[in-house]
Write a protein that holds these residues in place. Structure first.
Motif, PDB file in Angstrom:
ATOM      1  N   ASP A 132       0.799  -1.247  -0.002  1.00 48.92           N
ATOM      2  CA  ASP A 132      -0.085  -0.043  -0.058  1.00 48.92           C
ATOM      3  C   ASP A 132       0.971   1.304   0.068  1.00 48.92           C
ATOM      4  N   LEU A 133       0.273   2.455   0.056  1.00 49.33           N
ATOM      5  CA  LEU A 133       0.986   3.763  -0.424  1.00 49.33           C
ATOM      6  C   LEU A 133       1.931   4.231   1.014  1.00 49.33           C
ATOM      7  N   THR A 134       1.463   3.254   2.066  1.00 51.91           N
ATOM      8  CA  THR A 134       2.342   3.866   3.216  1.00 51.91           C
ATOM      9  C   THR A 134       3.386   2.647   3.601  1.00 51.91           C
ATOM     10  N   GLY A 135       3.341   1.795   2.791  1.00 51.61           N
ATOM     11  CA  GLY A 135       4.612   0.891   2.921  1.00 51.61           C
ATOM     12  C   GLY A 135       3.911  -0.488   3.497  1.00 51.61           C
ATOM     13  N   ALA A 154      -3.929   1.710  -2.577  1.00 56.39           N
ATOM     14  CA  ALA A 154      -4.323   2.583  -1.553  1.00 56.39           C
ATOM     15  C   ALA A 154      -4.574   1.660  -0.331  1.00 56.39           C
ATOM     16  N   GLN A 155      -5.327   0.627  -0.556  1.00 57.29           N
ATOM     17  CA  GLN A 155      -5.655  -0.186   0.720  1.00 57.29           C
ATOM     18  C   GLN A 155      -5.348  -1.700   0.255  1.00 57.29           C
ATOM     19  N   ARG A 178       4.045   9.683  -1.491  1.00 57.14           N
ATOM     20  CA  ARG A 178       4.488  10.309  -2.854  1.00 57.14           C
ATOM     21  C   ARG A 178       5.588   9.414  -3.354  1.00 57.14           C
ATOM     22  N   ALA A 179       6.653   8.789  -2.467  1.00 55.60           N
ATOM     23  CA  ALA A 179       7.464   7.973  -3.268  1.00 55.60           C
ATOM     24  C   ALA A 179       6.685   6.799  -3.724  1.00 55.60           C
ATOM     25  N   MET A 180       5.873   6.173  -3.304  1.00 58.60           N
ATOM     26  CA  MET A 180       5.360   5.030  -3.567  1.00 58.60           C
ATOM     27  C   MET A 180       4.420   5.035  -4.929  1.00 58.60           C
ATOM     28  N   ILE A 181       3.614   6.459  -4.926  1.00 57.05           N
ATOM     29  CA  ILE A 181       3.149   6.878  -6.245  1.00 57.05           C
ATOM     30  C   ILE A 181       4.161   6.858  -7.304  1.00 57.05           C
ATOM     31  N   ALA A 182       5.454   7.604  -7.352  1.00 52.07           N
ATOM     32  CA  ALA A 182       6.396   7.619  -8.154  1.00 52.07           C
ATOM     33  C   ALA A 182       6.685   6.351  -8.851  1.00 52.07           C
ATOM     34  N   ILE A 183       6.625   5.385  -8.095  1.00 53.56           N
ATOM     35  CA  ILE A 183       7.223   4.148  -8.569  1.00 53.56           C
ATOM     36  C   ILE A 183       5.982   3.255  -8.893  1.00 53.56           C
ATOM     37  N   ARG A 224      -1.005   6.115 -11.499  1.00 49.27           N
ATOM     38  CA  ARG A 224      -0.761   6.989 -10.582  1.00 49.27           C
ATOM     39  C   ARG A 224      -1.751   8.193 -10.202  1.00 49.27           C
ATOM     40  N   GLU A 225      -2.485   8.680 -11.342  1.00 52.96           N
ATOM     41  CA  GLU A 225      -3.607   9.631 -11.247  1.00 52.96           C
ATOM     42  C   GLU A 225      -4.857   9.154 -10.094  1.00 52.96           C
ATOM     43  N   ALA A 226      -5.064   7.577 -10.420  1.00 51.74           N
ATOM     44  CA  ALA A 226      -6.117   7.203  -9.448  1.00 51.74           C
ATOM     45  C   ALA A 226      -5.590   7.003  -8.127  1.00 51.74           C
ATOM     46  N   LEU A 227      -4.368   6.540  -7.808  1.00 51.91           N
ATOM     47  CA  LEU A 227      -3.530   6.613  -6.735  1.00 51.91           C
ATOM     48  C   LEU A 227      -3.598   7.815  -5.871  1.00 51.91           C
ATOM     49  N   GLU A 228      -3.275   8.964  -6.788  1.00 45.55           N
ATOM     50  CA  GLU A 228      -3.123  10.269  -6.285  1.00 45.55           C
ATOM     51  C   GLU A 228      -4.633  10.572  -5.569  1.00 45.55           C
ATOM     52  N   ARG A 229      -5.706  10.345  -6.339  1.00 45.23           N
ATOM     53  CA  ARG A 229      -7.004  10.566  -5.828  1.00 45.23           C
ATOM     54  C   ARG A 229      -7.314   9.720  -4.525  1.00 45.23           C
ATOM     55  N   ALA A 230      -7.032   8.309  -4.711  1.00 47.07           N
ATOM     56  CA  ALA A 230      -6.991   7.512  -3.576  1.00 47.07           C
ATOM     57  C   ALA A 230      -6.390   8.055  -2.075  1.00 47.07           C
ATOM     58  N   ALA A 231      -5.130   8.612  -2.559  1.00 47.29           N
ATOM     59  CA  ALA A 231      -4.251   8.997  -1.262  1.00 47.29           C
ATOM     60  C   ALA A 231      -4.729  10.398  -0.851  1.00 47.29           C
ATOM     61  N   TYR A 232      -5.498  11.215  -1.324  1.00 44.45           N
ATOM     62  CA  TYR A 232      -6.047  12.468  -0.637  1.00 44.45           C
ATOM     63  C   TYR A 232      -6.635  12.267   0.926  1.00 44.45           C
ATOM     64  N   PRO A 233      -7.432  11.187   0.942  1.00 44.93           N
ATOM     65  CA  PRO A 233      -7.910  11.102   2.377  1.00 44.93           C
ATOM     66  C   PRO A 233      -6.798  10.770   3.403  1.00 44.93           C
ATOM     67  N   LEU A 234      -6.094   9.884   3.139  1.00 43.29           N
ATOM     68  CA  LEU A 234      -4.701   9.405   3.623  1.00 43.29           C
ATOM     69  C   LEU A 234      -3.841  10.549   4.112  1.00 43.29           C
ATOM     70  N   THR A 235      -3.454  11.442   3.107  1.00 44.99           N
ATOM     71  CA  THR A 235      -2.811  12.615   3.365  1.00 44.99           C
ATOM     72  C   THR A 235      -3.455  13.670   4.339  1.00 44.99           C
ATOM     73  N   LYS A 236      -4.994  13.633   4.030  1.00 41.14           N
ATOM     74  CA  LYS A 236      -5.299  14.630   5.078  1.00 41.14           C
ATOM     75  C   LYS A 236      -5.459  14.078   6.655  1.00 41.14           C
ATOM     76  N   GLU A 237      -5.697  12.784   6.674  1.00 41.39           N
ATOM     77  CA  GLU A 237      -5.556  12.187   7.930  1.00 41.39           C
ATOM     78  C   GLU A 237      -3.967  12.317   8.467  1.00 41.39           C
ATOM     79  N   SER A 238      -2.914  12.195   7.903  1.00 43.01           N
ATOM     80  CA  SER A 238      -1.655  12.257   8.318  1.00 43.01           C
ATOM     81  C   SER A 238      -1.323  13.818   8.608  1.00 43.01           C
ATOM     82  N   GLY A 239      -2.041  14.634   8.356  1.00 40.26           N
ATOM     83  CA  GLY A 239      -1.860  16.158   8.481  1.00 40.26           C
ATOM     84  C   GLY A 239      -1.193  16.771   7.561  1.00 40.26           C
ATOM     85  N   ALA A 240      -1.071  16.138   6.295  1.00 36.92           N
ATOM     86  CA  ALA A 240      -0.248  16.674   5.032  1.00 36.92           C
ATOM     87  C   ALA A 240      -1.019  17.794   4.350  1.00 36.92           C
TER      88      ALA A 240
END
Length: 424
Positions: free
Chosen positions: A309-312, A362-363, A397-402, A408-424
């Motif tokens: 997943d996007l967080t590793g 994303a999950q 960001r690093a995971m989307i880049a690889i 990648r676009e779909a992953l960026e959309r899916a990542a938005y709630p994750l980045t929001k929760e992490s305070g990004a």
């Protein structure tokens, strides 16, 4: 030890009790003639269970579940058909824990079927193709039956068997499984290109199973003074020995010796290891002990995954309801490499499946095999994501880049709630 004349004289019904658990060696070390005979006589025995690891033989079939309960550590190899049929009962366990579980009875072990080499001049039988958990199983079992195969190499091991360890033996001359190194695909080669720079001269290596480790070994022929401490060895190991890349001269212990738990290859590998003091089979408590691994400077582990997943978080076990792998030793070596001075751990995988689905997700659709807090490097054909010590936002960001560019676009959309929760 009672020696049996042939396989026809073996009556499992006289040796097993209903409810017993039968255990045998994994990968190429399965005593196939014994396990085939066991399945042929299963109805005379009554209900019993077997405990298996990764398998390459076809002696267990879904129809055998009519009397046999099948416990397994891994759904890879020929176990996959059993998992697909729904008859494989998985035991999620780090491979480093299996020996202790057998010794304490947490994993029952009543009867052991073991494949060994003919004895040497001192009467010692080599475990031949696997150290793993077999010594612990032999010591725990009520009955030990040995298939003494004249084709099994005599490989140095920590504690060879003697006649005192064996209750019944049968001499056979039976071909060993041949598992050639995977033909490296262009995808495997691309991933290996990104991984190779992380392995310097003098590093100690652990290799997992698959096309990427085999492709990577092809790229290490110019290295010098490499060491090996690994759960398994394949034919790629032979190439590195023959070209002089592996010497084990920099390891603080086992100097000059490649240590492994299992041989998974062809006759080339078996011949190299036969009576070779520069190779040793060791039990899981030695090969996978994170404390011991931490004492190996510049340890590099190379393993794979079904998805990340996007967080590793790493899933190497199942996709949805489809079990395809197992916990294995991945987390043991990832954690050991993290503790090693200068150590690195690599999780390598293609960015998409053959059907075009992203393997960077994303999950996760299955369990977490290796925690994100342990993961270091993730490598696909598109590059390297360095995760150790990085924040969730940096990891995403690093995971989307690889990931595959089409995903990648779909992953960026899916990542938005994750980045929001992490305070990004």
């Amino acid at each position: 030890m009672k020696r049996m004349d042939d396989i026809e004289s073996l009556d499992f019904a006289a040796l097993l009790r209903a409810g017993d658990t039968v255990l045998w060696g994994q990968v190429c070390a399965e005593p196939a003639l014994l396990t085939q005979r066991l399945m042929e006589q299963r109805h005379r025995i009554g209900q019993f269970q077997v405990f298996v690891g990764f398998r390459t033989a076809n002696t267990l079939q879904p129809e055998h579940a009519d009397t046999v309960h099948m416990l397994a550590l891994n759904a890879g190899g020929t176990n996959r058909a059993l998992a697909k049929a729904g008859v494989l009962d998985m035991v999620p366990m780090h491979i480093s824990q299996v020996e202790a579980a057998i010794r304490t009875g947490l994993l029952p072990c009543d009867v052991v079927l073991v494949q060994v080499s003919p004895p040497d001049a001192l009467g010692r039988y080599s475990l031949g193709l696997t150290g793993d958990y077999m010594r612990a199983a032999v010591e725990r079992a009520r009955v030990v039956i040995a298939e003494v195969n004249v084709q099994v190499p005599w490989v140095p091991c920590d504690t060879p068997l003697t006649e005192a360890d064996i209750d019944f033996s049968m001499y056979v001359d039976h071909p060993l499984p041949q598992v050639p190194a995977a033909t490296a695909s262009s995808l495997d080669a691309q991933i290996a290109n990104w991984a190779a720079p992380y392995i310097d001269d003098g590093a100690t290596i652990q290799f997992g199973i698959g096309g990427v480790p085999d492709a990577l070994m092809l790229q290490l022929r110019d290295r010098k003074r490499l060491g090996v401490h690994s759960g398994m060895l394949s034919d790629g190991f032979v190439d590195l020995v023959e070209c002089g890349a592996i010497t084990n001269e920099h390891k603080p212990f086992d100097r000059g010796v490649s240590v492994t738990g299992t041989l998974m290859g062809t006759q080339r590998l078996y011949q190299l290891c036969h009576q070779n003091p520069a190779v040793r089979l060791a039990p899981l408590s030695y090969t996978h002990d994170p404390v011991r691994l931490a004492q190996l400077p510049n340890l590099v582990s190379i393993n794979s995954a079904l998805e990340i997943d996007l967080t590793g978080q790493v899933n190497a076990e199942a996709l949805g309801s489809h079990t395809l792998g197992g916990v294995g030793g991945q987390a043991d070596f990832v954690r050991g490499a993290a503790l090693s001075p200068g150590g690195r751990s690599i999780i390598a995988l293609g960015s998409i499946t053959p059907k075009g689905a992203s393997r960077i997700v994303a999950q996760l659709s299955g369990p977490v095999t290796t925690a994100r807090s342990d993961v270091d490097l993730v490598i696909t054909e598109h590059g390297v994501a360095e995760l150790r010590g990085h924040s969730l936002r940096q990891r995403i960001r690093a995971m989307i880049a690889i990931a595959d560019p089409s995903q990648r676009e779909a992953l960026e959309r899916a990542a938005y709630p994750l980045t929001k929760e992490s305070g990004a």
